[in-house]
Design an enzyme around this catalytic site. Sequence first.
Site, PDB file in Angstrom:
ATOM      1  N   ALA A   1     -23.885  31.403  -1.198  1.00  0.00           N
ATOM      2  CA  ALA A   1     -24.700  32.891  -1.159  1.00  0.00           C
ATOM      3  C   ALA A   1     -25.075  33.066  -2.476  1.00  0.00           C
ATOM      4  CB  ALA A   1     -23.414  33.952  -0.948  1.00  0.00           C
TER       5      ALA A   1
ATOM      6  N   ASP B   1     -21.434  41.033  -7.528  1.00  0.00           N
ATOM      7  CA  ASP B   1     -21.091  39.767  -7.217  1.00  0.00           C
ATOM      8  C   ASP B   1     -19.397  39.892  -7.059  1.00  0.00           C
ATOM      9  OD1 ASP B   1     -20.778  36.865  -6.687  1.00  0.00           O
ATOM     10  OD2 ASP B   1     -20.495  36.707  -8.852  1.00  0.00           O
TER      11      ASP B   1
HETATM   12 CA    CA Z   1     -20.154  35.086  -5.708  1.00  0.00          CA
END
Ligand code: CA
Length: 692
Positions: free
Chosen positions: A197, A319
Amino acid sequence: MRFPAIVLWCAALSGSFACGSASTLDRVDDARLTAADADSANWLTYGRTYSEQRFSPLKQINDSTVTRLGLVWSHELPTTRGVEATPIVVDGVIYTTSTWSVAYAYDAATGRELWSYDPHVDRSRARTICCDAVNRGLALYRGKLYLATLDGRLIAIDAHSGRAVWDVKTVDQSQPYAITGAPRIARGRVIIGNAGAEFGVRGYVSAFDAESGKLAWRVFSVPGNPSKGFETPALEAAAKTWHGEFWKAGGGGTAWDPIVYDPDLDLVYFGTGNGTAWYRDLRSPGGGDNLYLASILAVRASDGQYAWHYQVTPGDNWDFDATQPLLLADLSLGGQPRKVIMQASKNGFFYVLDRTTGKLLSATPFVDGVTWATRIDTVTGRPVESPSAYAGMNAVLVSPDVEGAHNWQPMAFDAKKGVVYLNARNNSLAVHAPNAEWVNDITNRNMGVDQRYEGELRTRAAAAGGPRGELVAWNVNDRKAVWRVPLPVAQSGGVLATAGNLVFQGRSDGTFAAYRSGDGAPIWSFDAGTGVMAAPVTYLVNGAQYVTVMAGWGGTQGLANPRNHGPMKPGFGRILTFAIGGKATLVPAPYGHPAPPVPAILLDTTPAALHEGQLLYRTYCRFCHGLDAIAGPVPDLRYATADVHRQFDSIVRGGARKALGMPAFNDVLSSSQVRAIQAYVLSRAAAAADIR
Ligand code: CA
């Protein structure tokens, strides 16, 4: 060949299950895995049991005898990169993995290597792996080991012979997928996710038939292009929480670490990662929760159909992968019996969910300094976000950072005490600077981060000092720490707890230690010669208890700036095995540099080119070669020789060292840009040598 006779005999019968006394391996089936907790002699799965509690009932090694614990043997691994695997141990044989997805079998009593299996991963994949060429281990089922590789394959290996039985692709290898996680077993199937990702992929989990390698089901974690129709009603519902052309960058939400099977409810749980890009305004203009990013999902083991989800960080902007270990337990909470699933999440909160429904039971900060949210509302199940955590396309300073309050490192749970043991990072700080000019590009880091940001938040973050590492004993019922052991480093490893009143854990400075589980008193330690991230295991051989741990510093942790994160010890990876009375001495292979670097050549440059070189280094190089060109597990470029500098362009642009894991960057860097990076690296050597 150095195979013991019994293994040779089994290998000769390849495919046959009639391997006499060695065939316990072949009897590791559903019933055996369900009863793994009682099988204290062996370590049958990644997390020891399906519940992944990593608590061993063994107590020969305990808080009194541990002082006599010593090294029995060690074995050097041909790598200086990160080692994250949890070994599987059956009948005195250790099955484990190292970097580049290479698998090994060792005799646990002697350390003799029985076989190794190298899947020959293309080293140029290094360009699209976020966090080193790591692998977290194998699964075992009916005589076969299952290995997932960095280049996206799932391989069945005959556990006796070490030979591949089948080898299937579980990703589209033209996309920047990678696999670092350990496969898990659920009802005759091998379950595996993937990573990517940070580059731009669509996350999913696959189930393969353990015997044939045939795909049984696949479940995506985020919706694809709506014009192509949705695979499931759950994905159709999820698509309503996304905006814009979100599918073009893949969406993300990769299930790159925890996958847990629950035989009681016949559910498979997995955690999903961040989106592509990291920032919602970039990936989903118009907002939304972006299901099922940063979530814990439950699907039916039989067909992969959606059962429930809990989104840990809705609309994630930081994140905050929800890919930390998932741990199952049956608890009495507030007088109520509950089947729970727990996660000490990257975002700093310790989550307890009812695993039959996915309902949030509690979420409590387990570290200091969390700023992105003030609390998690247990009625709505949603975080109460802090206004300071988001400023559109402007940079923000947020805690925890992108390494998280806790990451992939396994935690352990003592059910009698109701206490979870885990590594934690307090007061970590991230500057999140979105790049408003971001365009999707899967050939490079694709998080939407402005790598060139040099604003005052960078200065503020540096001035705040580094995070504090701790080993934490967390009482689930009381929702608070029983004790906290402050560590001299920020980065520490996975945990093992035992009925011998012990908690074992390693850390970045190479210390592998045992703590008394009641109060956290350190009572034993060993210098592993290199940093330890992986979680230890314990088992019996001929009735005697052993402890084994994989050492090797790397991952994203190996690239932490030592000035902020305390001492770390890179070096060659190794496997270490201990028992009471062990008398072996470890002589680690030398690694590193005894003196400060000196620039190997003189290169004409200008301050402007040097600055450009620094920014380019930050964009393309630092993820492997370290912040400020201070490297851990891969070559420290400040020490590059004159010979390397002469070949600098052919290495960086031409791929001259591709076979060693240094990919070519000719598609993104011009010769003059490479020269600017070279000048920057030389300036860092000069700075270390104090040459002005
Ligand atoms: Ca990550």
